[in-house]
Enzyme design. Sequence first.
Site, short mmCIF file in Angstrom:
data_model
loop_
_atom_site.label_atom_id
_atom_site.label_comp_id
_atom_site.label_asym_id
_atom_site.label_seq_id
_atom_site.Cartn_x
_atom_site.Cartn_y
_atom_site.Cartn_z
N GLU A 154 -100.11 2.68 -18.24
CA GLU A 154 -99.44 2.06 -19.40
C GLU A 154 -98.66 3.09 -20.23
OE1 GLU A 154 -102.56 -0.12 -21.39
OE2 GLU A 154 -103.05 -1.24 -19.58
N ASN A 197 -99.75 2.99 -13.10
CA ASN A 197 -100.31 1.64 -13.24
C ASN A 197 -99.84 1.06 -14.57
OD1 ASN A 197 -102.34 -0.28 -12.15
ND2 ASN A 197 -103.48 0.19 -14.03
N HIS A 233 -102.07 -9.21 -15.34
CA HIS A 233 -102.76 -10.04 -16.34
C HIS A 233 -101.85 -11.23 -16.65
CE1 HIS A 233 -105.97 -7.18 -16.85
NE2 HIS A 233 -105.10 -6.20 -17.04
N GLU A 262 -105.35 -5.44 -11.54
CA GLU A 262 -106.18 -5.99 -12.62
C GLU A 262 -105.91 -7.49 -12.77
OE1 GLU A 262 -105.85 -3.75 -16.28
OE2 GLU A 262 -105.69 -1.84 -15.22
N ASP A 264 -105.95 -11.21 -13.49
CA ASP A 264 -106.65 -12.36 -14.08
C ASP A 264 -105.60 -13.37 -14.50
OD1 ASP A 264 -105.90 -10.99 -16.48
OD2 ASP A 264 -107.95 -10.23 -16.77
#
Length: 354
Positions: A154, A197, A233, A262, A264
């Site tokens: 990030e 990432n 996400h 990651e 979701d």
Amino acid sequence: MNIPTGSPAGHQRADEQSQGGLRAHAPDRLRIGAAVAGYGRTATTMPLLTAARYRQVLAAEFSSLTPENQTKWEWLQPAPGEFDFAAADAIVDFAAEHGQHVRGHTLLWHNQNPGWITGGDHSPEELRRLLRTHIQTVVGRYAGRIQHWDVVNEILDDDGRLRTEQNPWLGALGPEIIADAFTWAHDADPDALLFGNDFDVERHGAKSDAWYALLRDLRSQGVPVHGFGVQGHLDMSAPFPEDLPQNLKRFADLGLRTAITELDVRGPVTGEGGLSEEHLDQQADWYARITRIALDVPGCESLTPWGVLDEQSWVPGWFPGTGGALLLHGDYQPKPAYHAVREALAAGGQRPTA
Ligand code: 9MR
């Protein structure tokens, strides 16, 4: 998964389980991962250590594990020079015992740095030395046992600029520290695969374009960077990232691996705290589509949901009124999304390796 068998649905699902978990349906080229939950700052809060059923599910379903918090700075080096490896060791040992890879997460990030770093009065030279020592110590300790590292996480904002104001490392040490972090990690474990990432990079756009340029430049300078992780996400109230395959492919064309690190898929929760039938179906469709993309795009090596049980997810705490973002309910019952991923894997796994 240890599914109760008191109902016809339970019997059916127990039969499914006897045919193997998600990992058994995935082809060798795609690892199916999960973030391993852990809150607070001690290993005692980890369901991996306290819940037998959690361990069973983790072992049966997934071929890759990512410590959700336990390999972040604040867990690993809570006080200057005092490393605490208990929680990370538990995950790494578990993974070795169950033939799983580990994705280490993360070495240079703006968040979850210990207070003695963020509130300390360190000179740039001192910060650089601290970061180098941390990376050498941690990556060196797990050499051969943590196979992938999210070295930088990030580091770009929505417009594709470096987050120098939020990130204490970038703020004090400038953009050159990115190449240094990769180089130090590579020196500590030459076999580890090293990733950048980020979130909101599923689509083409200013942020993913800036990552593309950054990683291209690092590679052209000979910096040991091996992959790009797209967090994933996703929010069902926004459009599906239709151009994810093309976006991943352009990173592969640079010679990089890619991973969905990651995943979701959140939606609005009903009065009972779960998703409506309609959202459960939409979620299943989105998970299946992402799974097919991960299977189809050459160089995409893993697909990792950010947790196992809805009730352990970070989502409701950060986006109040939303949740239900993972594959299993809190009682370990598989959701439609679980079955959809499994079916997509079973179908896709039969395709020839690209
Ligand atoms: O899931 C993690 C949650 O338990 C922590 O409180 C949070 C603190 O920043 O970090 C969460 O994980 C994040 C990950 O490390 C980086 N990408 C975004 C994830 C969700 O916030």
